[in-house]
Design a protein around this motif. Structure first.
Motif, PDB file in Angstrom:
ATOM      1  N   ILE A   1      -9.164  -1.097  -8.574  1.00  0.00           N
ATOM      2  CA  ILE A   1      -7.974  -1.791  -9.198  1.00  0.00           C
ATOM      3  C   ILE A   1      -7.400  -0.756  -9.786  1.00  0.00           C
ATOM      4  O   ILE A   1      -5.972  -0.770  -9.765  1.00  0.00           O
ATOM      5  CB  ILE A   1      -8.658  -2.939 -10.384  1.00  0.00           C
ATOM      6  CG1 ILE A   1      -9.173  -4.217  -9.593  1.00  0.00           C
ATOM      7  CG2 ILE A   1      -7.474  -3.199 -11.384  1.00  0.00           C
ATOM      8  CD1 ILE A   1     -10.046  -5.032 -10.627  1.00  0.00           C
ATOM      9  N   LEU A   2      -8.048   0.248 -10.496  1.00  0.00           N
ATOM     10  CA  LEU A   2      -7.142   1.334 -10.736  1.00  0.00           C
ATOM     11  C   LEU A   2      -6.289   2.026  -9.670  1.00  0.00           C
ATOM     12  O   LEU A   2      -5.129   2.457  -9.862  1.00  0.00           O
ATOM     13  CB  LEU A   2      -8.161   2.429 -11.280  1.00  0.00           C
ATOM     14  CG  LEU A   2      -7.449   3.747 -11.942  1.00  0.00           C
ATOM     15  CD1 LEU A   2      -6.641   3.263 -13.125  1.00  0.00           C
ATOM     16  CD2 LEU A   2      -8.579   4.666 -12.282  1.00  0.00           C
ATOM     17  N   GLY A   3      -7.166   2.095  -8.571  1.00  0.00           N
ATOM     18  CA  GLY A   3      -6.327   2.616  -7.347  1.00  0.00           C
ATOM     19  C   GLY A   3      -5.051   2.047  -6.846  1.00  0.00           C
ATOM     20  O   GLY A   3      -4.105   2.395  -6.636  1.00  0.00           O
TER      21      GLY A   3
ATOM     22  N   ALA B   1      -1.440   3.181  -6.889  1.00  0.00           N
ATOM     23  CA  ALA B   1      -0.496   2.784  -5.814  1.00  0.00           C
ATOM     24  C   ALA B   1       0.809   2.064  -6.142  1.00  0.00           C
ATOM     25  O   ALA B   1       1.950   2.246  -5.400  1.00  0.00           O
ATOM     26  CB  ALA B   1      -1.272   2.530  -4.653  1.00  0.00           C
ATOM     27  N   GLY B   2       0.672   0.881  -6.702  1.00  0.00           N
ATOM     28  CA  GLY B   2       1.866   0.034  -7.123  1.00  0.00           C
ATOM     29  C   GLY B   2       2.857   0.671  -7.924  1.00  0.00           C
ATOM     30  O   GLY B   2       3.990   0.445  -7.556  1.00  0.00           O
ATOM     31  N   ALA B   3       2.442   1.311  -8.924  1.00  0.00           N
ATOM     32  CA  ALA B   3       3.238   2.060  -9.762  1.00  0.00           C
ATOM     33  C   ALA B   3       4.041   3.270  -9.104  1.00  0.00           C
ATOM     34  O   ALA B   3       5.197   3.241  -9.074  1.00  0.00           O
ATOM     35  CB  ALA B   3       2.781   2.925 -11.059  1.00  0.00           C
TER      36      ALA B   3
ATOM     37  N   VAL C   1       6.796   1.579  -6.751  1.00  0.00           N
ATOM     38  CA  VAL C   1       8.025   1.574  -7.635  1.00  0.00           C
ATOM     39  C   VAL C   1       8.936   2.595  -8.022  1.00  0.00           C
ATOM     40  O   VAL C   1       9.872   2.546  -7.904  1.00  0.00           O
ATOM     41  CB  VAL C   1       7.626   0.740  -9.016  1.00  0.00           C
ATOM     42  CG1 VAL C   1       8.901   0.226  -9.873  1.00  0.00           C
ATOM     43  CG2 VAL C   1       6.887  -0.830  -8.762  1.00  0.00           C
ATOM     44  N   LEU C   2       8.133   3.760  -8.341  1.00  0.00           N
ATOM     45  CA  LEU C   2       8.742   4.824  -8.612  1.00  0.00           C
ATOM     46  C   LEU C   2       9.202   5.774  -7.280  1.00  0.00           C
ATOM     47  O   LEU C   2       9.815   6.674  -7.525  1.00  0.00           O
ATOM     48  CB  LEU C   2       7.817   5.807  -9.511  1.00  0.00           C
ATOM     49  CG  LEU C   2       7.470   5.097 -10.769  1.00  0.00           C
ATOM     50  CD1 LEU C   2       6.356   6.050 -11.633  1.00  0.00           C
ATOM     51  CD2 LEU C   2       8.663   5.271 -11.638  1.00  0.00           C
ATOM     52  N   GLY C   3       8.903   5.316  -6.131  1.00  0.00           N
ATOM     53  CA  GLY C   3       9.113   6.083  -5.049  1.00  0.00           C
ATOM     54  C   GLY C   3       8.215   7.479  -4.935  1.00  0.00           C
ATOM     55  O   GLY C   3       8.985   8.274  -4.199  1.00  0.00           O
ATOM     56  N   SER C   4       7.044   7.414  -5.129  1.00  0.00           N
ATOM     57  CA  SER C   4       6.332   8.579  -5.191  1.00  0.00           C
ATOM     58  C   SER C   4       5.237   8.723  -4.206  1.00  0.00           C
ATOM     59  O   SER C   4       4.358   7.731  -4.108  1.00  0.00           O
ATOM     60  CB  SER C   4       5.520   8.946  -6.386  1.00  0.00           C
ATOM     61  OG  SER C   4       4.786  10.044  -6.412  1.00  0.00           O
TER      62      SER C   4
ATOM     63  N   GLY D   1      -3.267   6.676  -5.239  1.00  0.00           N
ATOM     64  CA  GLY D   1      -3.710   5.350  -5.323  1.00  0.00           C
ATOM     65  C   GLY D   1      -4.578   5.052  -3.953  1.00  0.00           C
ATOM     66  O   GLY D   1      -5.677   4.326  -4.222  1.00  0.00           O
ATOM     67  N   GLY D   2      -4.381   5.339  -2.700  1.00  0.00           N
ATOM     68  CA  GLY D   2      -5.227   5.209  -1.768  1.00  0.00           C
ATOM     69  C   GLY D   2      -6.594   5.782  -1.869  1.00  0.00           C
ATOM     70  O   GLY D   2      -7.473   4.992  -1.594  1.00  0.00           O
TER      71      GLY D   2
END
Length: 132
Positions: A23-25, A29-31, A34-37, A44-45
């Motif tokens: 869930i942390l990953g 990854a979701g953040a 959104v931030l385009g990083s 995250g993966g």
């Protein structure tokens, strides 16, 4: 009475730890999306994959559960699995780790004698591990 009655929900240290890390990953990854990083997406993966590896390693250390429901006295999430370090029958994680429990009374007897072997002293449906 518990909220789910007599149903084994499978709560274990391995399950909770792996799920939390995954869930942390997904959150990282979701953040990052959104931030385009791109680096954040990779991080995250990697965290998500780490969650799967952590759950597998904890399962192999005896902090998971076998396939199917457990006896009621082993259902608390912090109770270690007594057979976890020897391998579970029909468990992909145990097979991937090279743990192959023997299903007859003697190791290798089924392979050597074939299906027409003499009846074992082990009751039908009970599995015996090679280390036992």
């Amino acid at each position: 009475m518990r909220a789910h009655g007599d149903h084994d929900m499978g709560h274990t240290v391995a399950g909770w730890t792996g799920s939390t890390i995954a869930i942390l990953g997904f959150t990282v990854a979701g953040a990052a999306l959104v931030l385009g990083s791109a680096a954040g997406l990779w991080a995250g993966g990697a965290l998500t994959a780490l969650g799967a590896v952590a759950a597998w390693l904890l399962h192999l250390a005896g902090r998971g559960k076998p396939t199917g429901p457990r006896p009621p006295h082993l259902r608390h999430w912090r109770t270690p699995d007594p057979a976890g370090r020897h391998g579970h029958p029909d468990c992909l994680g145990c097979r991937l780790a090279g743990r192959r429990p023997v299903t007859t009374g003697t190791a290798g007897a089924a392979e050597a004698t074939g299906p027409a072997a003499a009846p074992s002293a082990v009751p039908a449906g009970q599995r015996v591990h090679a280390d036992a």
